[in-house]
Scaffold this motif. Structure first.
Motif, PDB file in Angstrom:
ATOM      1  N   PHE A  29     -24.402 -37.700  -4.740  1.00 54.84           N
ATOM      2  CA  PHE A  29     -23.543 -36.310  -5.024  1.00 54.84           C
ATOM      3  C   PHE A  29     -21.799 -36.968  -5.154  1.00 54.84           C
ATOM      4  CE2 PHE A  29     -21.100 -33.487  -2.770  1.00 54.84           C
ATOM      5  CZ  PHE A  29     -20.600 -32.316  -4.008  1.00 54.84           C
ATOM      6  N   ILE A  30     -21.391 -37.866  -3.780  1.00 56.43           N
ATOM      7  CA  ILE A  30     -20.348 -37.639  -3.642  1.00 56.43           C
ATOM      8  C   ILE A  30     -19.592 -38.355  -4.764  1.00 56.43           C
ATOM      9  CG2 ILE A  30     -18.267 -38.628  -1.581  1.00 56.43           C
ATOM     10  CD1 ILE A  30     -20.904 -38.284   0.365  1.00 56.43           C
ATOM     11  N   GLY A  31     -20.495 -39.337  -5.465  1.00 57.48           N
ATOM     12  CA  GLY A  31     -19.237 -40.631  -6.138  1.00 57.48           C
ATOM     13  C   GLY A  31     -19.809 -39.918  -7.414  1.00 57.48           C
ATOM     14  N   ALA A  32     -20.568 -39.337  -7.757  1.00 57.43           N
ATOM     15  CA  ALA A  32     -20.983 -38.389  -9.007  1.00 57.43           C
ATOM     16  C   ALA A  32     -19.548 -37.146  -9.079  1.00 57.43           C
ATOM     17  CB  ALA A  32     -21.933 -37.362  -9.572  1.00 57.43           C
ATOM     18  N   PHE A  33     -19.505 -36.460  -7.938  1.00 56.69           N
ATOM     19  CA  PHE A  33     -18.645 -35.404  -8.104  1.00 56.69           C
ATOM     20  C   PHE A  33     -16.741 -35.870  -8.039  1.00 56.69           C
ATOM     21  CE2 PHE A  33     -15.295 -32.898  -5.039  1.00 56.69           C
ATOM     22  CZ  PHE A  33     -15.087 -32.102  -5.391  1.00 56.69           C
ATOM     23  N   THR A  34     -16.566 -37.170  -7.016  1.00 53.32           N
ATOM     24  CA  THR A  34     -16.081 -37.693  -7.325  1.00 53.32           C
ATOM     25  C   THR A  34     -15.191 -38.372  -8.316  1.00 53.32           C
ATOM     26  OG1 THR A  34     -15.584 -38.367  -5.227  1.00 53.32           O
ATOM     27  CG2 THR A  34     -13.724 -39.767  -6.234  1.00 53.32           C
ATOM     28  N   LEU A  35     -16.045 -38.866  -9.362  1.00 48.25           N
ATOM     29  CA  LEU A  35     -16.022 -39.702 -10.907  1.00 48.25           C
ATOM     30  C   LEU A  35     -15.825 -38.739 -11.765  1.00 48.25           C
ATOM     31  CD1 LEU A  35     -19.077 -42.683 -11.673  1.00 48.25           C
ATOM     32  CD2 LEU A  35     -16.026 -42.510 -12.172  1.00 48.25           C
ATOM     33  N   THR A  36     -16.659 -37.064 -11.247  1.00 46.41           N
ATOM     34  CA  THR A  36     -15.809 -35.569 -12.896  1.00 46.41           C
ATOM     35  C   THR A  36     -14.777 -35.713 -12.412  1.00 46.41           C
ATOM     36  OG1 THR A  36     -18.919 -35.182 -12.335  1.00 46.41           O
ATOM     37  CG2 THR A  36     -17.212 -33.519 -13.120  1.00 46.41           C
ATOM     38  N   LEU A  37     -13.567 -35.344 -10.936  1.00 45.21           N
ATOM     39  CA  LEU A  37     -12.786 -35.059 -11.075  1.00 45.21           C
ATOM     40  C   LEU A  37     -11.963 -35.455 -11.218  1.00 45.21           C
ATOM     41  CD1 LEU A  37     -12.425 -33.504  -7.228  1.00 45.21           C
ATOM     42  CD2 LEU A  37     -12.703 -32.066  -9.816  1.00 45.21           C
ATOM     43  N   THR A  38     -11.973 -36.904 -11.446  1.00 45.44           N
ATOM     44  CA  THR A  38     -10.932 -37.873 -11.800  1.00 45.44           C
ATOM     45  C   THR A  38     -11.046 -38.391 -13.297  1.00 45.44           C
ATOM     46  OG1 THR A  38     -12.417 -39.692 -12.112  1.00 45.44           O
ATOM     47  CG2 THR A  38     -11.097 -38.924 -10.095  1.00 45.44           C
ATOM     48  N   ASN A 297     -11.832 -43.847  -9.849  1.00 46.45           N
ATOM     49  CA  ASN A 297     -12.904 -43.912 -10.840  1.00 46.45           C
ATOM     50  C   ASN A 297     -13.454 -45.187  -9.746  1.00 46.45           C
ATOM     51  OD1 ASN A 297     -12.570 -41.557 -12.132  1.00 46.45           O
ATOM     52  ND2 ASN A 297     -12.052 -43.026 -14.205  1.00 46.45           N
ATOM     53  N   ALA A 298     -12.666 -46.433  -9.807  1.00 45.44           N
ATOM     54  CA  ALA A 298     -13.104 -47.418  -9.071  1.00 45.44           C
ATOM     55  C   ALA A 298     -13.946 -46.744  -7.340  1.00 45.44           C
ATOM     56  CB  ALA A 298     -11.877 -48.367  -8.690  1.00 45.44           C
ATOM     57  N   PHE A 299     -12.389 -46.217  -6.581  1.00 46.00           N
ATOM     58  CA  PHE A 299     -13.178 -45.760  -5.612  1.00 46.00           C
ATOM     59  C   PHE A 299     -14.418 -44.765  -5.490  1.00 46.00           C
ATOM     60  CE2 PHE A 299      -8.464 -46.158  -4.792  1.00 46.00           C
ATOM     61  CZ  PHE A 299      -8.475 -46.269  -2.971  1.00 46.00           C
ATOM     62  N   ALA A 300     -14.324 -43.683  -6.754  1.00 43.21           N
ATOM     63  CA  ALA A 300     -15.987 -43.608  -6.625  1.00 43.21           C
ATOM     64  C   ALA A 300     -16.804 -44.024  -7.038  1.00 43.21           C
ATOM     65  CB  ALA A 300     -15.404 -41.800  -8.172  1.00 43.21           C
ATOM     66  N   ILE A 357     -25.821 -32.797  -9.827  1.00 40.33           N
ATOM     67  CA  ILE A 357     -24.774 -31.614  -8.705  1.00 40.33           C
ATOM     68  C   ILE A 357     -23.836 -31.567  -8.537  1.00 40.33           C
ATOM     69  CG2 ILE A 357     -25.044 -30.684  -6.357  1.00 40.33           C
ATOM     70  CD1 ILE A 357     -28.423 -30.989  -5.822  1.00 40.33           C
ATOM     71  N   GLY A 358     -23.785 -33.166  -8.406  1.00 33.97           N
ATOM     72  CA  GLY A 358     -22.324 -33.434  -7.741  1.00 33.97           C
ATOM     73  C   GLY A 358     -21.292 -33.412  -9.553  1.00 33.97           C
ATOM     74  N   VAL A 359     -21.837 -33.750 -10.906  1.00 40.74           N
ATOM     75  CA  VAL A 359     -21.040 -33.834 -11.886  1.00 40.74           C
ATOM     76  C   VAL A 359     -20.454 -31.501 -11.702  1.00 40.74           C
ATOM     77  CG1 VAL A 359     -21.066 -33.120 -14.828  1.00 40.74           C
ATOM     78  CG2 VAL A 359     -22.309 -34.585 -13.418  1.00 40.74           C
ATOM     79  N   GLY A 360     -22.108 -30.551 -11.586  1.00 39.39           N
ATOM     80  CA  GLY A 360     -21.623 -29.090 -11.295  1.00 39.39           C
ATOM     81  C   GLY A 360     -20.623 -28.797 -10.459  1.00 39.39           C
ATOM     82  N   ALA A 393     -17.904 -37.901 -21.790  1.00 40.11           N
ATOM     83  CA  ALA A 393     -17.428 -38.090 -20.586  1.00 40.11           C
ATOM     84  C   ALA A 393     -18.385 -37.379 -19.602  1.00 40.11           C
ATOM     85  CB  ALA A 393     -16.344 -37.432 -20.730  1.00 40.11           C
ATOM     86  N   LEU A 394     -19.199 -36.289 -19.136  1.00 40.08           N
ATOM     87  CA  LEU A 394     -19.808 -35.750 -17.769  1.00 40.08           C
ATOM     88  C   LEU A 394     -21.329 -36.096 -18.551  1.00 40.08           C
ATOM     89  CD1 LEU A 394     -18.493 -32.003 -18.183  1.00 40.08           C
ATOM     90  CD2 LEU A 394     -18.176 -33.853 -16.886  1.00 40.08           C
ATOM     91  N   ALA A 395     -21.884 -36.682 -19.615  1.00 39.70           N
ATOM     92  CA  ALA A 395     -22.516 -36.598 -19.728  1.00 39.70           C
ATOM     93  C   ALA A 395     -23.172 -38.370 -19.834  1.00 39.70           C
ATOM     94  CB  ALA A 395     -23.253 -36.561 -21.173  1.00 39.70           C
ATOM     95  N   THR A 396     -21.825 -39.017 -20.066  1.00 37.72           N
ATOM     96  CA  THR A 396     -22.158 -40.153 -19.480  1.00 37.72           C
ATOM     97  C   THR A 396     -22.332 -40.698 -17.970  1.00 37.72           C
ATOM     98  OG1 THR A 396     -20.734 -40.688 -21.105  1.00 37.72           O
ATOM     99  CG2 THR A 396     -20.711 -43.134 -19.622  1.00 37.72           C
ATOM    100  N   ILE A 397     -21.204 -39.736 -17.215  1.00 34.99           N
ATOM    101  CA  ILE A 397     -21.619 -40.388 -15.711  1.00 34.99           C
ATOM    102  C   ILE A 397     -22.581 -39.949 -15.620  1.00 34.99           C
ATOM    103  CG2 ILE A 397     -20.709 -38.453 -14.163  1.00 34.99           C
ATOM    104  CD1 ILE A 397     -18.201 -38.273 -14.914  1.00 34.99           C
ATOM    105  N   VAL A 398     -23.393 -38.762 -15.881  1.00 37.65           N
ATOM    106  CA  VAL A 398     -25.308 -38.668 -15.285  1.00 37.65           C
ATOM    107  C   VAL A 398     -25.913 -39.687 -15.614  1.00 37.65           C
ATOM    108  CG1 VAL A 398     -27.173 -37.439 -16.085  1.00 37.65           C
ATOM    109  CG2 VAL A 398     -24.884 -36.240 -15.693  1.00 37.65           C
TER     110      VAL A 398
END
Length: 428
Positions: A29-38, A297-300, A357-360, A393-398
């Motif tokens: 979740f932490i990684g996906a959340f960060t990727l979503t915001l960045t 994104n690299a940190f995520a 959950i992270g994306v949401g 982009a969100l679908a790509t993250i998931v």
């Protein structure tokens, strides 16, 4: 066991150890959340930049100038056949004006579809009725531009009457109650010619434009109005001076390749001209933004890699705890491929839960940040949505997170698939 049974078993088995699964999902979740915001910040800023680019120029236009001769540290020798005008840049920056011969030479360059001088007008003031007069600058509306409008429409390049779009910052000052109230009103430009004779030129306000990223407060005039203002201020000038221009607008084929555009710029440079697009002018800023987003994104991604180890640990422990169960499934005829698929699906399901959950939550945080920042830190940048979300982009993250989860789950899945059923059944 068919595919549906595998998926159902994978979901059920993933939730056996709720604490361990929850911690693993949390790390994903932490990684996906960060990727979503960045990703949202990058999308929002780039959309704003694209809007700004469209509002200050067209994508098939080169602004062509002829730079003053550079002689190093020494002074420039006077050339009676050329004139210079002040240009944007450090104090003392000048450009050599373009004449009719220059326009002809530019028009003969391969790849140039048309060339028109860009008229520069400097009115003394703008005024509505008998209200307060204000200083103002005027820019031409180039076909292909897309103003970021707060109200009304863009000036019509083909119109036979004077039309202008005013900056939103002038709405209150000129006495209008709101943006819509300004549309349709008559604006007066005061302008003085070379001999000092003042004159007034009126135009209809057809739109109100947001200032945008570059902070432009210029009034955007259509071609008829620009020519009228230019003619009024040029009364008393010699024909040579009137036909001298700081820059020209060159149109090229927007469907051409980047290599063709580079060749066109090189050909112009060979003749002593400099051609720049709006993308060239703002491209360095966009590159900085993209670089910052890439670092974030690299940190995520690092967080997601760490979560991958959590998946490996979770499933390895699950394999060890279910050794006898795996032996029983094999003894009942379940092949190694289905055993591998079962544990791989568990990893993918864990990745899906964490990423979804992270994306949401990331989207909710982005929407919340937009509503707060719009009235505070970003109040001076109307039209900017700092965090904007692209569904692709969100679908790509998931999907990326699920792919990483699958890769992380291959090690424990292979271990489970290769277990000997007899040894597994003897396992205590």
């Amino acid at each position: 066991m068919n595919a549906f049974d595998l998926i159902r078993s994978a979901v059920k088995n993933s939730l056996r150890s709720k604490t361990r699964t929850t911690l693993t999902v949390l790390s994903i979740f932490i990684g996906a959340f960060t990727l979503t915001l960045t990703s949202g910040v990058g999308t929002g800023i780039n959309q704003y930049i694209d809007t700004t680019v469209a509002s200050i120029g067209a994508n098939d236009v080169l602004t062509v100038t002829k730079a003053a001769e550079d002689t190093g540290d020494g002074p420039v020798e006077y050339n009676p056949d050329s004139t210079t005008v002040a240009a944007a840049g450090p104090p003392g920056t000048t450009v050599v004006t373009l004449g009719s011969d220059d326009l002809t030479a530019i028009g003969d360059v391969d790849g140039v579809l048309s060339v028109e001088p860009q008229l520069r007008v400097s009115p003394d003031y703008v005024q509505v009725n008998d209200g307060t007069a204000y200083e103002a600058s005027v820019g031409s509306f180039i076909p292909g531009m897309a103003l970021d409008l707060a109200a009304g429409a863009e000036p019509d390049p083909a119109a036979g009457s004077n039309e202008v779009a005013i900056p939103v910052s002038y709405v209150d000052a000129l006495g209008f109650s709101d943006d819509a109230d300004a549309v349709g009103a008559t604006l007066t430009f005061g302008i003085t010619d070379v001999a000092g004779t003042p004159s007034d030129i009126t135009a209809t306000i057809v739109g109100v434009a947001e200032e945008g990223l570059v902070g432009s407060s210029a009034f955007t005039a259509n071609e008829v109005l620009t020519e009228a203002l230019y003619d009024a201020q040029s009364v008393g000038l010699s024909a040579t001076s009137k036909d001298s221009y700081a820059q020209a607008v060159v149109r090229f084929d927007p469907t051409g390749t980047e290599a063709e555009l580079t060749t066109l710029k090189a050909d112009l440079a060979d003749l002593g001209y400099t051609g720049t697009t709006v993308e060239d002018q703002i491209g360095s800023f966009k590159a900085v933004i993209d670089g910052i987003v890439l670092v974030l994104n690299a940190f995520a991604v690092i967080a997601l890699l760490a979560a991958g180890f959590g998946i490996v640990n979770t499933l390895l422990m699950s394999v060890q705890e279910r050794t006898r169960e795996i032996g029983l499934m094999k003894a009942m005829g379940l092949g190694g491929g289905k055993i591998f698929g079962l544990f791989s699906l568990e990893a993918v399901f864990i990745g899906l839960m964490g990423s979804a959950i992270g994306v949401g939550v990331g989207m909710l945080a982005g929407f919340g940040a937009n509503s707060v920042l719009a009235d505070t830190l970003l109040a001076d940048l109307p039209g900017l949505t700092l965090v904007a979300f692209d569904p692709a982009a969100l679908a790509t993250i998931v999907l990326t997170v699920m792919g990483l989860a699958f890769l992380a789950g291959t090690i424990p899945a292979l271990r489970a698939a290769r277990q000997d059923p007899i040894e597994s059944l003897r396992y205590e």
